[in-house]
Motif scaffolding. Structure first.
Motif, PDB file in Angstrom:
ATOM      1  N   LEU A  56       9.458  25.260 -43.124  1.00 44.05           N
ATOM      2  CA  LEU A  56       8.452  25.633 -42.155  1.00 44.05           C
ATOM      3  C   LEU A  56       8.590  24.878 -40.838  1.00 44.05           C
ATOM      4  O   LEU A  56       7.776  25.049 -39.928  1.00 44.05           O
ATOM      5  N   GLU A  57       9.609  24.045 -40.718  1.00 44.88           N
ATOM      6  CA  GLU A  57       9.810  23.303 -39.491  1.00 44.88           C
ATOM      7  C   GLU A  57      10.638  24.130 -38.506  1.00 44.88           C
ATOM      8  O   GLU A  57      11.710  24.609 -38.824  1.00 44.88           O
ATOM      9  N   LYS A  58      10.143  24.261 -37.304  1.00 41.39           N
ATOM     10  CA  LYS A  58      10.865  25.001 -36.283  1.00 41.39           C
ATOM     11  C   LYS A  58      11.913  24.095 -35.649  1.00 41.39           C
ATOM     12  O   LYS A  58      11.611  22.984 -35.244  1.00 41.39           O
ATOM     13  N   VAL A  59      13.124  24.597 -35.523  1.00 40.47           N
ATOM     14  CA  VAL A  59      14.190  23.843 -34.885  1.00 40.47           C
ATOM     15  C   VAL A  59      14.137  24.136 -33.389  1.00 40.47           C
ATOM     16  O   VAL A  59      14.313  25.280 -32.961  1.00 40.47           O
ATOM     17  N   ASP A  60      13.898  23.102 -32.600  1.00 39.47           N
ATOM     18  CA  ASP A  60      13.720  23.282 -31.154  1.00 39.47           C
ATOM     19  C   ASP A  60      15.067  23.250 -30.438  1.00 39.47           C
ATOM     20  O   ASP A  60      15.331  22.416 -29.578  1.00 39.47           O
ATOM     21  N   LEU A  61      15.942  24.190 -30.819  1.00 35.79           N
ATOM     22  CA  LEU A  61      17.255  24.322 -30.195  1.00 35.79           C
ATOM     23  C   LEU A  61      17.580  25.804 -30.036  1.00 35.79           C
ATOM     24  O   LEU A  61      17.375  26.589 -30.977  1.00 35.79           O
ATOM     25  N   ILE A  96      20.130  24.264 -25.851  1.00 36.42           N
ATOM     26  CA  ILE A  96      19.087  23.562 -25.111  1.00 36.42           C
ATOM     27  C   ILE A  96      17.821  23.534 -25.952  1.00 36.42           C
ATOM     28  O   ILE A  96      17.664  24.311 -26.894  1.00 36.42           O
ATOM     29  N   ASN A  97      16.879  22.630 -25.599  1.00 36.06           N
ATOM     30  CA  ASN A  97      15.572  22.619 -26.249  1.00 36.06           C
ATOM     31  C   ASN A  97      14.572  23.380 -25.397  1.00 36.06           C
ATOM     32  O   ASN A  97      14.916  23.948 -24.355  1.00 36.06           O
ATOM     33  N   SER A  98      13.321  23.401 -25.824  1.00 32.66           N
ATOM     34  CA  SER A  98      12.302  24.187 -25.136  1.00 32.66           C
ATOM     35  C   SER A  98      11.960  23.619 -23.760  1.00 32.66           C
ATOM     36  O   SER A  98      11.301  24.285 -22.960  1.00 32.66           O
ATOM     37  N   THR A 147      15.252  27.620 -42.208  1.00 32.41           N
ATOM     38  CA  THR A 147      15.228  27.235 -43.617  1.00 32.41           C
ATOM     39  C   THR A 147      16.152  26.082 -43.941  1.00 32.41           C
ATOM     40  O   THR A 147      15.920  25.374 -44.919  1.00 32.41           O
ATOM     41  N   ASP A 148      17.225  25.886 -43.138  1.00 33.08           N
ATOM     42  CA  ASP A 148      18.149  24.820 -43.496  1.00 33.08           C
ATOM     43  C   ASP A 148      18.575  23.938 -42.326  1.00 33.08           C
ATOM     44  O   ASP A 148      19.263  22.943 -42.520  1.00 33.08           O
ATOM     45  N   GLY A 149      18.168  24.286 -41.088  1.00 32.31           N
ATOM     46  CA  GLY A 149      18.491  23.443 -39.945  1.00 32.31           C
ATOM     47  C   GLY A 149      19.923  23.526 -39.491  1.00 32.31           C
ATOM     48  O   GLY A 149      20.413  22.639 -38.797  1.00 32.31           O
ATOM     49  N   ASN A 197      24.939  21.016 -37.408  1.00 25.03           N
ATOM     50  CA  ASN A 197      23.563  20.582 -37.610  1.00 25.03           C
ATOM     51  C   ASN A 197      22.913  20.352 -36.250  1.00 25.03           C
ATOM     52  O   ASN A 197      23.495  20.650 -35.203  1.00 25.03           O
ATOM     53  N   GLU A 198      21.712  19.812 -36.249  1.00 23.87           N
ATOM     54  CA  GLU A 198      20.960  19.655 -35.006  1.00 23.87           C
ATOM     55  C   GLU A 198      21.571  18.613 -34.072  1.00 23.87           C
ATOM     56  O   GLU A 198      21.203  18.536 -32.902  1.00 23.87           O
TER      57      GLU A 198
END
Length: 360
Positions: A63-68, A82-84, A103-105, A120-121
């Motif tokens: 449930l975590e949103k990836v800000d990328l 980029i991020n938001s 779901t997995d980043g 990955n991030e």
């Protein structure tokens, strides 16, 4: 460029879903009933629990949103992220770039040859080098891969080959089990690639409690280790819930069984469905009712219609003599069946408002 990456991902996903033959020929009696279940196998996949622990960590991030977000640097024709706030987090370096999965980043990227990898991030690669033309998203730390031959294999997150690239289809489940198709026949392996069921069946369907097999139009049941529980003698199957299954015999009627092979009701029903409830909807000679999970009758099988689609899980709309009413799953009426139509009141959370109905 990015369009080609997206097409490759979609083609791979569609191919995995169609099995050994063309889509219209491959679904079979189980096709419309198949649902992936995300429960873990109680015995795990590794003696040290590594795979299970890694999978649980991934699930915690669902449930975590990836800000990328991918962007194209037009001056060099490459993608980065980029991020938001518009800040560049991962420098442009990819020929193609997909969205990060919630779901997995991970995100899928491609090089100048359109070979794929995951990052990955932090922009770190999951696999060493761009070796695969098409790879699936990780499930239980396992990834399918293929190329223009559309034969499939499986690697783990470290790039170790779990299954060689020699299968017509591979479906990976959340406990690491894999249903494979080779030479038109289906089998099943564990998360290490060891065969649980040899590829000798026309269809296999995985469930958290057992393995349904089909051959020459007959259905049977195996346990999670591949041991035969019920022989190939049934003519259809109804998936009721994680613990129960319906089988149709040569009389054309369904009975309810558990995954240990115990018959819980007679072969007396024209239709069975679990709808994810603790009771089982059944029909018999045009009338409807409910069975308990032990096979006993929960609600008398005498109603002309049971409609649960617009109500919450504890209530049904029933029809008797062309009139509608509202009944709970214990058979007690909230509204007697005397209306031509009933439109239920719904609370903000989607549950039934038991004090508000529109009736005609």
């Amino acid at each position: 460029m990015i369009k080609k990456l997206i097409i490759l991902v979609l083609v791979g996903a569609l191919t995995l879903g169609t099995g050994c033959t063309k889509k219209e020929d491959s679904t079979g009696p189980l096709g419309d009933r198949a649902e992936e279940n995300v429960e873990q196998d109680e015995n795990g996949l590794e003696e040290d629990g590594t795979v299970i622990e890694e999978t649980e960590e991934l699930e915690e991030k669902q449930l975590e949103k990836v800000d990328l977000y991918p962007f194209l640097d037009e001056s060099i024709g490459l993608y980065g992220y980029i991020n938001s706030k518009g800040e560049t987090i991962i420098e442009p370096q990819f020929e193609g770039a997909g969205d990060f999965s919630y779901t997995d980043g991970f995100a899928i990227v491609s090089d100048e040859n359109y070979n794929m990898n995951y990052i990955n991030e932090e922009g770190e690669y999951l696999l060493e080098g761009f070796k695969y033309e098409n790879i699936g998203y990780p499930i239980a730390c396992l990834m399918t891969f293929t190329d223009e031959t559309y034969t499939f294999g499986v690697v783990d997150l470290k790039g170790n080959t779990i299954l060689p690239q020699e299968y017509q289809s591979i479906n990976v489940y959340m406990d690491g089990s894999m249903v494979i198709c080779k030479d038109g026949k289906y089998g099943m392996t564990d998360g290490k690639g060891k065969f649980i069921v040899e590829p000798e069946y026309d269809q296999i369907f995985w469930s958290p409690s057992g393995i349904i097999i089909e051959s020459k139009g007959k259905f049977g049941l195996l346990d999670k280790k591949g041991k035969k529980v019920l022989p190939l003698k049934f003519y259809d199957v109804a998936l009721l819930n994680d613990d129960l299954i319906g089988f149709k015999d040569k009389s054309g009627k369904y009975a309810m069984y558990n995954y240990k092979g115990k018959k819980l009701s007679d072969h007396a029903y024209d239709y069975m469905n679990g709808y994810g409830r603790s009771i089982i909807e059944v029909s018999k000679d045009g009338t409807w009712g409910y069975l308990n999970e032990d096979g006993t009758v929960a609600v008398d099988i005498k109603y002309g219609q049971l409609d649960i689609n617009v109500l919450d899980s504890q209530y049904v709309q029933v029809k008797i003599d062309e009139k509608y009413g509202i009944m709970d799953i214990k058979g007690e009426f909230l509204l007697e069946p005397k209306y031509d139509n009933i439109f239920p009141g719904i609370n903000n959370d989607g549950t039934l408002n038991k004090q508000c109905f529109i009736v005609k």
